[in-house]
Design a protein around this motif. Structure first.
Motif, PDB file in Angstrom:
ATOM      1  N   VAL A  57     -10.082  -2.206  -4.881  1.00  0.00           N
ATOM      2  CA  VAL A  57      -9.591  -2.038  -3.506  1.00  0.00           C
ATOM      3  C   VAL A  57      -8.853  -3.297  -3.049  1.00  0.00           C
ATOM      4  CG1 VAL A  57     -10.263  -1.683  -1.098  1.00  0.00           C
ATOM      5  CG2 VAL A  57     -11.320  -0.314  -2.893  1.00  0.00           C
ATOM      6  N   GLY A  58      -9.339  -4.457  -3.460  1.00  0.00           N
ATOM      7  CA  GLY A  58      -8.621  -5.683  -3.158  1.00  0.00           C
ATOM      8  C   GLY A  58      -7.238  -5.664  -3.782  1.00  0.00           C
ATOM      9  N   GLY A  59      -7.151  -5.131  -5.002  1.00  0.00           N
ATOM     10  CA  GLY A  59      -5.852  -4.984  -5.645  1.00  0.00           C
ATOM     11  C   GLY A  59      -4.944  -4.059  -4.859  1.00  0.00           C
ATOM     12  N   ASN A  60      -5.523  -3.001  -4.280  1.00  0.00           N
ATOM     13  CA  ASN A  60      -4.738  -2.087  -3.434  1.00  0.00           C
ATOM     14  C   ASN A  60      -4.138  -2.824  -2.246  1.00  0.00           C
ATOM     15  OD1 ASN A  60      -7.140   0.656  -3.758  1.00  0.00           O
ATOM     16  ND2 ASN A  60      -5.538  -0.013  -5.161  1.00  0.00           N
ATOM     17  N   ILE A  61      -4.947  -3.672  -1.607  1.00  0.00           N
ATOM     18  CA  ILE A  61      -4.466  -4.433  -0.450  1.00  0.00           C
ATOM     19  C   ILE A  61      -3.320  -5.350  -0.854  1.00  0.00           C
ATOM     20  CG2 ILE A  61      -5.078  -6.154   1.299  1.00  0.00           C
ATOM     21  CD1 ILE A  61      -7.937  -5.016   1.226  1.00  0.00           C
ATOM     22  N   LEU A  62      -3.482  -6.026  -1.983  1.00  0.00           N
ATOM     23  CA  LEU A  62      -2.438  -6.937  -2.439  1.00  0.00           C
ATOM     24  C   LEU A  62      -1.174  -6.190  -2.839  1.00  0.00           C
ATOM     25  CD1 LEU A  62      -4.536  -9.514  -4.491  1.00  0.00           C
ATOM     26  CD2 LEU A  62      -3.599  -9.764  -2.182  1.00  0.00           C
ATOM     27  N   ASP A  63      -1.307  -4.958  -3.332  1.00  0.00           N
ATOM     28  CA  ASP A  63      -0.124  -4.143  -3.606  1.00  0.00           C
ATOM     29  C   ASP A  63       0.648  -3.897  -2.314  1.00  0.00           C
ATOM     30  OD1 ASP A  63      -0.593  -3.971  -6.312  1.00  0.00           O
ATOM     31  OD2 ASP A  63      -1.625  -2.034  -6.207  1.00  0.00           O
ATOM     32  N   GLY A  64      -0.099  -3.700  -1.222  1.00  0.00           N
ATOM     33  CA  GLY A  64       0.553  -3.539   0.078  1.00  0.00           C
ATOM     34  C   GLY A  64       1.199  -4.826   0.550  1.00  0.00           C
ATOM     35  N   VAL A  65       0.547  -5.966   0.305  1.00  0.00           N
ATOM     36  CA  VAL A  65       1.099  -7.263   0.700  1.00  0.00           C
ATOM     37  C   VAL A  65       2.448  -7.504   0.017  1.00  0.00           C
ATOM     38  CG1 VAL A  65       0.787  -9.768   0.487  1.00  0.00           C
ATOM     39  CG2 VAL A  65      -1.116  -8.328   1.248  1.00  0.00           C
ATOM     40  N   LYS A  66       2.547  -7.102  -1.241  1.00  0.00           N
ATOM     41  CA  LYS A  66       3.785  -7.316  -2.000  1.00  0.00           C
ATOM     42  C   LYS A  66       4.971  -6.565  -1.402  1.00  0.00           C
ATOM     43  CE  LYS A  66       1.231  -7.945  -6.332  1.00  0.00           C
ATOM     44  NZ  LYS A  66       0.905  -7.348  -7.651  1.00  0.00           N
ATOM     45  N   TYR A 128     -16.766  -0.726  -2.615  1.00  0.00           N
ATOM     46  CA  TYR A 128     -17.617   0.365  -2.126  1.00  0.00           C
ATOM     47  C   TYR A 128     -18.598   0.823  -3.193  1.00  0.00           C
ATOM     48  CZ  TYR A 128     -14.274   3.406  -4.619  1.00  0.00           C
ATOM     49  OH  TYR A 128     -13.481   4.002  -5.570  1.00  0.00           O
ATOM     50  N   ILE A 129     -18.205   0.701  -4.461  1.00  0.00           N
ATOM     51  CA  ILE A 129     -19.057   1.186  -5.549  1.00  0.00           C
ATOM     52  C   ILE A 129     -20.265   0.277  -5.790  1.00  0.00           C
ATOM     53  CG2 ILE A 129     -18.011  -0.003  -7.521  1.00  0.00           C
ATOM     54  CD1 ILE A 129     -18.001   2.751  -8.950  1.00  0.00           C
ATOM     55  N   ASP A 130     -20.285  -0.886  -5.153  1.00  0.00           N
ATOM     56  CA  ASP A 130     -21.431  -1.798  -5.288  1.00  0.00           C
ATOM     57  C   ASP A 130     -22.637  -1.321  -4.489  1.00  0.00           C
ATOM     58  OD1 ASP A 130     -20.019  -3.596  -6.918  1.00  0.00           O
ATOM     59  OD2 ASP A 130     -19.174  -4.624  -5.187  1.00  0.00           O
ATOM     60  N   HIS A 162     -15.255 -14.222   5.434  1.00  0.00           N
ATOM     61  CA  HIS A 162     -16.145 -13.107   5.107  1.00  0.00           C
ATOM     62  C   HIS A 162     -15.381 -11.787   5.270  1.00  0.00           C
ATOM     63  CE1 HIS A 162     -19.289 -16.158   5.394  1.00  0.00           C
ATOM     64  NE2 HIS A 162     -18.737 -16.505   6.551  1.00  0.00           N
ATOM     65  N   VAL A 163     -15.698 -10.812   4.428  1.00  0.00           N
ATOM     66  CA  VAL A 163     -15.011  -9.520   4.452  1.00  0.00           C
ATOM     67  C   VAL A 163     -16.040  -8.403   4.428  1.00  0.00           C
ATOM     68  CG1 VAL A 163     -13.262  -8.066   3.347  1.00  0.00           C
ATOM     69  CG2 VAL A 163     -13.122 -10.564   3.122  1.00  0.00           C
ATOM     70  N   THR A 164     -15.917  -7.454   5.332  1.00  0.00           N
ATOM     71  CA  THR A 164     -16.846  -6.325   5.325  1.00  0.00           C
ATOM     72  C   THR A 164     -16.579  -5.422   4.126  1.00  0.00           C
ATOM     73  OG1 THR A 164     -15.402  -5.097   6.852  1.00  0.00           O
ATOM     74  CG2 THR A 164     -17.261  -6.295   7.814  1.00  0.00           C
ATOM     75  N   VAL A 165     -17.601  -4.675   3.739  1.00  0.00           N
ATOM     76  CA  VAL A 165     -17.529  -3.803   2.567  1.00  0.00           C
ATOM     77  C   VAL A 165     -16.681  -2.571   2.891  1.00  0.00           C
ATOM     78  CG1 VAL A 165     -18.897  -2.429   0.950  1.00  0.00           C
ATOM     79  CG2 VAL A 165     -19.828  -4.559   1.891  1.00  0.00           C
ATOM     80  N   PRO A 166     -15.735  -2.228   2.019  1.00  0.00           N
ATOM     81  CA  PRO A 166     -14.926  -1.039   2.276  1.00  0.00           C
ATOM     82  C   PRO A 166     -15.770   0.235   2.220  1.00  0.00           C
ATOM     83  CG  PRO A 166     -14.486  -1.880   0.080  1.00  0.00           C
ATOM     84  CD  PRO A 166     -15.336  -2.907   0.767  1.00  0.00           C
ATOM     85  N   LEU A 167     -15.293   1.264   2.890  1.00  0.00           N
ATOM     86  CA  LEU A 167     -15.996   2.542   2.976  1.00  0.00           C
ATOM     87  C   LEU A 167     -15.312   3.574   2.087  1.00  0.00           C
ATOM     88  CD1 LEU A 167     -16.364   2.606   6.868  1.00  0.00           C
ATOM     89  CD2 LEU A 167     -18.060   1.791   5.213  1.00  0.00           C
ATOM     90  N   THR A 168     -15.891   4.764   2.048  1.00  0.00           N
ATOM     91  CA  THR A 168     -15.239   5.904   1.409  1.00  0.00           C
ATOM     92  C   THR A 168     -15.188   7.044   2.410  1.00  0.00           C
ATOM     93  OG1 THR A 168     -17.280   6.926   0.575  1.00  0.00           O
ATOM     94  CG2 THR A 168     -16.222   5.252  -0.823  1.00  0.00           C
ATOM     95  N   THR A 169     -14.435   8.056   2.075  1.00  0.00           N
ATOM     96  CA  THR A 169     -14.484   9.274   2.866  1.00  0.00           C
ATOM     97  C   THR A 169     -15.828   9.950   2.582  1.00  0.00           C
ATOM     98  OG1 THR A 169     -13.470  10.573   1.088  1.00  0.00           O
ATOM     99  CG2 THR A 169     -11.982   9.595   2.717  1.00  0.00           C
ATOM    100  N   VAL A 170     -16.174  10.941   3.371  1.00  0.00           N
ATOM    101  CA  VAL A 170     -17.369  11.728   3.091  1.00  0.00           C
ATOM    102  C   VAL A 170     -16.931  13.152   2.750  1.00  0.00           C
ATOM    103  CG1 VAL A 170     -18.897  10.355   4.551  1.00  0.00           C
ATOM    104  CG2 VAL A 170     -17.688  12.290   5.543  1.00  0.00           C
ATOM    105  N   GLY A 249     -11.702   6.809  -2.096  1.00  0.00           N
ATOM    106  CA  GLY A 249     -12.177   5.437  -2.098  1.00  0.00           C
ATOM    107  C   GLY A 249     -11.086   4.391  -2.176  1.00  0.00           C
ATOM    108  N   HIS A 250     -10.125   4.601  -3.065  1.00  0.00           N
ATOM    109  CA  HIS A 250      -9.026   3.643  -3.206  1.00  0.00           C
ATOM    110  C   HIS A 250      -7.945   3.922  -2.167  1.00  0.00           C
ATOM    111  CE1 HIS A 250     -10.927   3.598  -7.247  1.00  0.00           C
ATOM    112  NE2 HIS A 250     -10.733   2.303  -7.111  1.00  0.00           N
ATOM    113  N   LEU A 251      -7.180   2.894  -1.838  1.00  0.00           N
ATOM    114  CA  LEU A 251      -6.154   3.021  -0.805  1.00  0.00           C
ATOM    115  C   LEU A 251      -4.870   3.600  -1.380  1.00  0.00           C
ATOM    116  CD1 LEU A 251      -6.674  -0.473   0.870  1.00  0.00           C
ATOM    117  CD2 LEU A 251      -7.384   1.741   1.809  1.00  0.00           C
TER     118      LEU A 251
END
Length: 285
Positions: A57-66, A128-130, A162-170, A249-251
């Motif tokens: 998910v962090g990689g997803n965010i950085l893909d957006g940053v690029k 989220y998978i943690d 600090h970073v909050t834990v990402p969520l998933t859909t239900v 789960g992934h962005l």
């Protein structure tokens, strides 16, 4: 004089759709926000040296940053002893998914191996998978808190975020109803509860006191400001907005763009790193 009503009807059929199209175009243009003026604020990042530890998910965010013009360059960290260049977000995979303690330990190892000296801002995030329905969030948080306290004491020149834990859909709809009927777990329900429990500990401990990027709050709020929630045992819990993900789960592209924008705005608003006073030299008489 005879008026040709047939001609009028034919013209109306041609002209009215064009008028409607122009009107809709005007509405769409008005509803589209103007181009972001965050370029000035991003200037504050031109000299920042940032490290971000993550998994997918962090990689997803950085893909957006690029995709953001004037954003800091994003580079993969190869050597923790190598200083991060100014105007850079260096990143690396930390730990192992489903083993959150390994991420805490790996981040601390990187910092102590020299990375803290070469970075003004440093942080990592869990995935989220943690978290599952039986995660001991209190014990995990205490491990995290103690580790971060130790890092701050050992590396006072680095700003730790600090970073909050990402969520998933239900899971919703017929499949979710059938699972509930059969007494089977519905995907995302219990897991998001544990993620939110951990996030509440983060907010209570660090909110308003230390830098906290609330990724979970962003993921559970639509672009229009509508919260995405579900009910469990009489309580309301947050979940990821379905429009932000294609797999729950992934962005996706929309989620990446939204999170990257907020991520950069958050980093831009961080106070300037504290400048450590030089060690005085004692000349030999």
């Amino acid at each position: 004089m005879h008026f040709d009503w047939t001609f009028l009807v034919r013209m109306s059929a041609l002209v009215l759709p064009a008028i409607m199209l122009m009107a809709l175009h005007g509405v769409a243009s008005a509803a589209t926000p103007p181009a972001s003026s965050s370029g000035g604020s991003l200037e504050t990042l031109s000299q920042r040296r940032i490290f971000f530890g993550h998994q997918s998910v962090g990689g997803n965010i950085l893909d957006g940053v690029k995709q953001v013009a004037s954003a800091p360059r994003v580079v993969e960290l190869k050597d923790p002893g190598q200083p991060v260049a100014p105007g850079t977000i260096a990143h690396a995979m930390v730990g192992e998914n489903t083993k959150p303690e390994s991420k805490i330990a790996d981040f601390a190892r990187l910092m102590d191996a020299g990375l803290a000296k070469g970075a003004d801002v440093a942080f990592f995030k869990f995935c989220y998978i943690d978290f599952n329905g039986t995660t001991d969030t209190r014990a995990l948080f205490e491990k995290y808190r103690a580790t971060m306290e130790g890092l701050k004491a050992r590396h006072p020149g680095t700003t730790f975020v600090h970073v909050t834990v990402p969520l998933t859909t239900v899971q919703r709809g017929a499949k979710a109803w059938l699972k509930e009927l059969l007494g089977k777990p519905v995907w995302g329900i219990s897991e998001n509860v544990q993620r939110e429990n951990f996030n509440q500990l983060l907010r209570k401990t660090y909110g308003g006191k230390e830098p906290l990027f609330d990724l979970a709050a962003l993921e559970s709020t639509s672009a229009e400001g509508t919260p995405e929630t579900y009910e469990l045992n009489g309580q309301t819990w947050p979940a990821m907005v379905p429009a932000y993900s294609d797999d729950g789960g992934h962005l996706n592209a929309a989620g990446q763009a939204r999170m990257a924008k907020e991520f950069l705005a958050f980093l831009s608003a961080l106070p300037a790193p504290a400048v450590q006073p030089p060690i005085p030299s004692h000349a030999t008489p």
